[in-house]
Design a protein around this motif. Sequence first.
Motif, short mmCIF file in Angstrom:
data_model
loop_
_atom_site.label_atom_id
_atom_site.label_comp_id
_atom_site.label_asym_id
_atom_site.label_seq_id
_atom_site.Cartn_x
_atom_site.Cartn_y
_atom_site.Cartn_z
N PRO A 21 -48.63 -47.72 9.04
CA PRO A 21 -49.06 -46.52 8.33
C PRO A 21 -50.25 -46.83 7.41
N GLY A 22 -51.32 -46.13 7.61
CA GLY A 22 -52.54 -46.37 6.85
C GLY A 22 -53.49 -47.37 7.50
N MET A 23 -53.03 -48.02 8.55
CA MET A 23 -53.83 -48.98 9.30
C MET A 23 -53.52 -48.77 10.78
N PRO A 24 -54.04 -47.71 11.37
CA PRO A 24 -53.65 -47.34 12.74
C PRO A 24 -53.98 -48.36 13.81
N HIS A 25 -54.87 -49.29 13.51
CA HIS A 25 -55.26 -50.32 14.48
C HIS A 25 -54.70 -51.69 14.11
N GLY A 26 -53.71 -51.70 13.22
CA GLY A 26 -53.17 -52.96 12.74
C GLY A 26 -54.07 -53.55 11.68
N LYS A 27 -53.98 -54.86 11.48
CA LYS A 27 -54.83 -55.50 10.48
C LYS A 27 -55.25 -56.89 10.94
N PRO A 28 -56.45 -57.30 10.57
CA PRO A 28 -56.89 -58.65 10.92
C PRO A 28 -56.28 -59.70 10.00
N ALA A 29 -56.26 -60.92 10.46
CA ALA A 29 -55.77 -62.04 9.65
C ALA A 29 -56.58 -62.14 8.36
N GLY A 30 -55.88 -62.41 7.28
CA GLY A 30 -56.53 -62.58 5.98
C GLY A 30 -56.76 -61.30 5.21
N GLU A 31 -56.50 -60.17 5.83
CA GLU A 31 -56.67 -58.89 5.14
C GLU A 31 -55.32 -58.43 4.60
N ARG A 32 -55.34 -57.95 3.38
CA ARG A 32 -54.12 -57.47 2.73
C ARG A 32 -53.67 -56.17 3.40
N CYS A 33 -52.39 -56.06 3.73
CA CYS A 33 -51.84 -54.83 4.32
C CYS A 33 -51.88 -53.73 3.26
N VAL A 34 -52.22 -52.53 3.66
CA VAL A 34 -52.28 -51.41 2.71
C VAL A 34 -50.89 -51.05 2.19
N GLN A 35 -49.85 -51.48 2.87
CA GLN A 35 -48.48 -51.20 2.44
C GLN A 35 -47.94 -52.24 1.45
N LEU A 36 -48.74 -53.24 1.12
CA LEU A 36 -48.34 -54.27 0.17
C LEU A 36 -48.68 -53.80 -1.24
N SER A 37 -47.67 -53.68 -2.09
CA SER A 37 -47.87 -53.18 -3.45
C SER A 37 -48.58 -54.21 -4.32
N VAL A 38 -48.96 -53.80 -5.52
CA VAL A 38 -49.59 -54.72 -6.46
C VAL A 38 -48.62 -55.84 -6.87
N ASP A 39 -47.32 -55.59 -6.70
CA ASP A 39 -46.30 -56.60 -6.98
C ASP A 39 -46.00 -57.45 -5.75
N ASN A 40 -46.80 -57.29 -4.69
CA ASN A 40 -46.62 -58.01 -3.43
C ASN A 40 -45.27 -57.72 -2.77
N LEU A 41 -44.89 -56.46 -2.78
CA LEU A 41 -43.68 -56.00 -2.10
C LEU A 41 -44.09 -54.97 -1.06
N CYS A 42 -43.38 -54.95 0.06
CA CYS A 42 -43.68 -54.01 1.14
C CYS A 42 -43.16 -52.62 0.78
N SER A 43 -44.04 -51.65 0.77
CA SER A 43 -43.64 -50.29 0.42
C SER A 43 -42.92 -49.57 1.55
N ILE A 44 -42.93 -50.15 2.76
CA ILE A 44 -42.21 -49.52 3.88
C ILE A 44 -41.07 -50.43 4.38
N PHE A 45 -40.65 -51.36 3.56
CA PHE A 45 -39.56 -52.27 3.92
C PHE A 45 -38.32 -51.45 4.27
N GLY A 46 -37.72 -51.77 5.41
CA GLY A 46 -36.51 -51.10 5.84
C GLY A 46 -36.71 -49.72 6.43
N GLN A 47 -37.95 -49.27 6.54
CA GLN A 47 -38.23 -47.96 7.11
C GLN A 47 -38.63 -48.10 8.57
N PRO A 48 -38.36 -47.07 9.38
CA PRO A 48 -38.62 -47.18 10.83
C PRO A 48 -40.10 -47.37 11.18
N GLU A 49 -41.01 -46.96 10.33
CA GLU A 49 -42.43 -47.11 10.65
C GLU A 49 -42.96 -48.52 10.36
#
Length: 84
Positions: A21-49
């Motif tokens: 979600p927010g990165m429809p083509h995935g992400k390249p190595a070394g790039e921060r996932c848009v779902q990673l919070s400022v606290d370095n936690l996954c905002s979609i952890f445990g969700q089907p997407e």
Amino acid sequence: MKCREGCGACCIAPSISTPIPGMPHGKPAGERCVQLSVDNLCSIFGQPERPAVCGAFQADIEVCGSSQEQAITLIGWWEQMTAA
């Protein structure tokens, strides 16, 4: 080994080839996932997407080392060694 909460290296170092979600083509190595919070936690952890590859990741000392810095380096190395 348990994940180090707030590490986030597995959401930065590897490439992800499936849509995120927010990165429809995935992400390249070394790039921060848009779902990673400022606290370095996954905002979609445990969700089907959340990509299956993310849910399947298993923390291991050989991959994660003993710090976030080591994890980014080691995961980056594994990424390069397994890139097709």
